[in-house]
Design a protein around this motif. Structure first.
Motif, PDB file in Angstrom:
ATOM      1  N   VAL A 157       0.853  -1.190   0.000  1.00 47.88           N
ATOM      2  CA  VAL A 157       0.000   0.000   0.000  1.00 47.88           C
ATOM      3  C   VAL A 157       0.888   1.238   0.000  1.00 47.88           C
ATOM      4  N   GLU A 158       0.663   2.126  -0.958  1.00 47.88           N
ATOM      5  CA  GLU A 158       1.368   3.405  -1.014  1.00 47.88           C
ATOM      6  C   GLU A 158       0.331   4.503  -1.188  1.00 47.88           C
ATOM      7  N   THR A 159       0.539   5.627  -0.484  1.00 40.53           N
ATOM      8  CA  THR A 159      -0.406   6.737  -0.545  1.00 40.53           C
ATOM      9  C   THR A 159       0.331   8.022  -0.878  1.00 40.53           C
ATOM     10  N   PHE A 160      -0.232   8.795  -1.806  1.00 39.04           N
ATOM     11  CA  PHE A 160       0.321  10.099  -2.169  1.00 39.04           C
ATOM     12  C   PHE A 160      -0.834  11.049  -2.388  1.00 39.04           C
ATOM     13  N   LYS A 161      -0.926  12.057  -1.513  1.00 34.04           N
ATOM     14  CA  LYS A 161      -1.978  13.072  -1.588  1.00 34.04           C
ATOM     15  C   LYS A 161      -3.371  12.449  -1.622  1.00 34.04           C
ATOM     16  N   GLY A 162      -3.587  11.452  -0.777  1.00 36.23           N
ATOM     17  CA  GLY A 162      -4.892  10.819  -0.656  1.00 36.23           C
ATOM     18  C   GLY A 162      -5.182   9.729  -1.668  1.00 36.23           C
ATOM     19  N   ARG A 163      -4.310   9.571  -2.663  1.00 34.33           N
ATOM     20  CA  ARG A 163      -4.489   8.515  -3.666  1.00 34.33           C
ATOM     21  C   ARG A 163      -3.736   7.277  -3.213  1.00 34.33           C
ATOM     22  N   VAL A 164      -4.458   6.184  -3.074  1.00 33.89           N
ATOM     23  CA  VAL A 164      -3.870   4.936  -2.594  1.00 33.89           C
ATOM     24  C   VAL A 164      -3.602   4.034  -3.778  1.00 33.89           C
ATOM     25  N   GLN A 165      -2.377   3.504  -3.831  1.00 31.39           N
ATOM     26  CA  GLN A 165      -2.038   2.533  -4.864  1.00 31.39           C
ATOM     27  C   GLN A 165      -1.796   1.193  -4.198  1.00 31.39           C
ATOM     28  N   LEU A 166      -2.517   0.194  -4.665  1.00 33.32           N
ATOM     29  CA  LEU A 166      -2.360  -1.166  -4.175  1.00 33.32           C
ATOM     30  C   LEU A 166      -1.586  -1.956  -5.217  1.00 33.32           C
ATOM     31  N   SER A 167      -0.621  -2.732  -4.760  1.00 33.79           N
ATOM     32  CA  SER A 167       0.125  -3.601  -5.665  1.00 33.79           C
ATOM     33  C   SER A 167       0.460  -4.884  -4.918  1.00 33.79           C
ATOM     34  N   GLY A 168       0.881  -5.867  -5.647  1.00 32.24           N
ATOM     35  CA  GLY A 168       1.217  -7.149  -5.038  1.00 32.24           C
ATOM     36  C   GLY A 168       0.420  -8.262  -5.682  1.00 32.24           C
ATOM     37  N   PHE A 169       0.187  -9.319  -4.897  1.00 34.39           N
ATOM     38  CA  PHE A 169      -0.431 -10.518  -5.450  1.00 34.39           C
ATOM     39  C   PHE A 169      -1.527 -11.057  -4.539  1.00 34.39           C
ATOM     40  N   VAL A 170      -2.603 -11.540  -5.172  1.00 29.39           N
ATOM     41  CA  VAL A 170      -3.671 -12.254  -4.475  1.00 29.39           C
ATOM     42  C   VAL A 170      -3.984 -13.512  -5.274  1.00 29.39           C
ATOM     43  N   LYS A 171      -4.830 -14.361  -4.701  1.00 28.85           N
ATOM     44  CA  LYS A 171      -5.135 -15.639  -5.367  1.00 28.85           C
ATOM     45  C   LYS A 171      -6.377 -15.584  -6.254  1.00 28.85           C
ATOM     46  N   THR A 172      -7.294 -14.650  -5.953  1.00 26.21           N
ATOM     47  CA  THR A 172      -8.551 -14.627  -6.715  1.00 26.21           C
ATOM     48  C   THR A 172      -8.941 -13.194  -7.097  1.00 26.21           C
ATOM     49  N   PRO A 173      -9.767 -13.081  -8.145  1.00 26.53           N
ATOM     50  CA  PRO A 173     -10.285 -11.750  -8.506  1.00 26.53           C
ATOM     51  C   PRO A 173     -11.115 -11.127  -7.374  1.00 26.53           C
ATOM     52  N   ASP A 174     -11.832 -11.963  -6.620  1.00 25.89           N
ATOM     53  CA  ASP A 174     -12.622 -11.448  -5.494  1.00 25.89           C
ATOM     54  C   ASP A 174     -11.732 -10.792  -4.441  1.00 25.89           C
ATOM     55  N   GLN A 175     -10.563 -11.379  -4.190  1.00 24.78           N
ATOM     56  CA  GLN A 175      -9.629 -10.784  -3.220  1.00 24.78           C
ATOM     57  C   GLN A 175      -9.139  -9.429  -3.714  1.00 24.78           C
ATOM     58  N   LYS A 176      -8.867  -9.332  -5.003  1.00 21.76           N
ATOM     59  CA  LYS A 176      -8.426  -8.062  -5.573  1.00 21.76           C
ATOM     60  C   LYS A 176      -9.513  -7.006  -5.409  1.00 21.76           C
ATOM     61  N   ASP A 177     -10.732  -7.362  -5.759  1.00 22.38           N
ATOM     62  CA  ASP A 177     -11.849  -6.423  -5.645  1.00 22.38           C
ATOM     63  C   ASP A 177     -12.077  -6.028  -4.190  1.00 22.38           C
ATOM     64  N   ARG A 178     -12.015  -6.980  -3.287  1.00 29.77           N
ATOM     65  CA  ARG A 178     -12.247  -6.696  -1.869  1.00 29.77           C
ATOM     66  C   ARG A 178     -11.171  -5.765  -1.322  1.00 29.77           C
ATOM     67  N   ALA A 179      -9.923  -5.954  -1.722  1.00 34.00           N
ATOM     68  CA  ALA A 179      -8.832  -5.069  -1.274  1.00 34.00           C
ATOM     69  C   ALA A 179      -9.100  -3.637  -1.726  1.00 34.00           C
ATOM     70  N   GLY A 180      -9.580  -3.468  -2.953  1.00 34.84           N
ATOM     71  CA  GLY A 180      -9.917  -2.137  -3.453  1.00 34.84           C
ATOM     72  C   GLY A 180     -11.057  -1.512  -2.665  1.00 34.84           C
TER      73      GLY A 180
END
Length: 105
Positions: A63-86
């Motif tokens: 997780v990185e944040t710059f001026k309120g904008r959060v960028q998520l990167s890395g790896f998950v196992k399912t599309p649902d996990q990606k959506d849930r993280a967002g």
């Protein structure tokens, strides 16, 4: 009291003060001190909320944040996990935008 100081010293002191104040000002590519502290707080809350969530507590999400904008990167196992993280990142107070660059392995 400052009027009794030599002109050279007053000029140097004024220059140093101006440089210090400019160092705290935000620019499009640089955060102010207050913005940095806010972003650090946002990053911590997003990471904490990701760890609390059962499905995401063991995934590798950065997780990185710059001026309120959060960028998520890395790896998950399912599309649902990606959506849930967002969704979790968007739910944190102070987040203005989420860039979800998480990859599915």
């Amino acid at each position: 009291m400052i009027h009794h100081l030599p002109l050279r010293f007053r000029c140097v002191a004024t220059s140093l003060l101006a440089a210090t104040l400019v160092g705290c000002v935000a620019t499009p590519v640089r955060e102010s001190t207050g913005e940095y502290l806010d972003d650090t707080s946002i990053t911590t809350r997003v990471k904490t909320n990701l760890l609390i969530h059962e499905d995401l507590s063991t995934v590798e999400v950065k997780v990185e944040t710059f001026k309120g904008r959060v960028q998520l990167s890395g790896f998950v196992k399912t599309p649902d996990q990606k959506d849930r993280a967002g969704e979790i990142a968007r739910s944190v107070k102070g987040v203005s935008e989420v860039i979800n660059d998480i990859l599915i392995r």
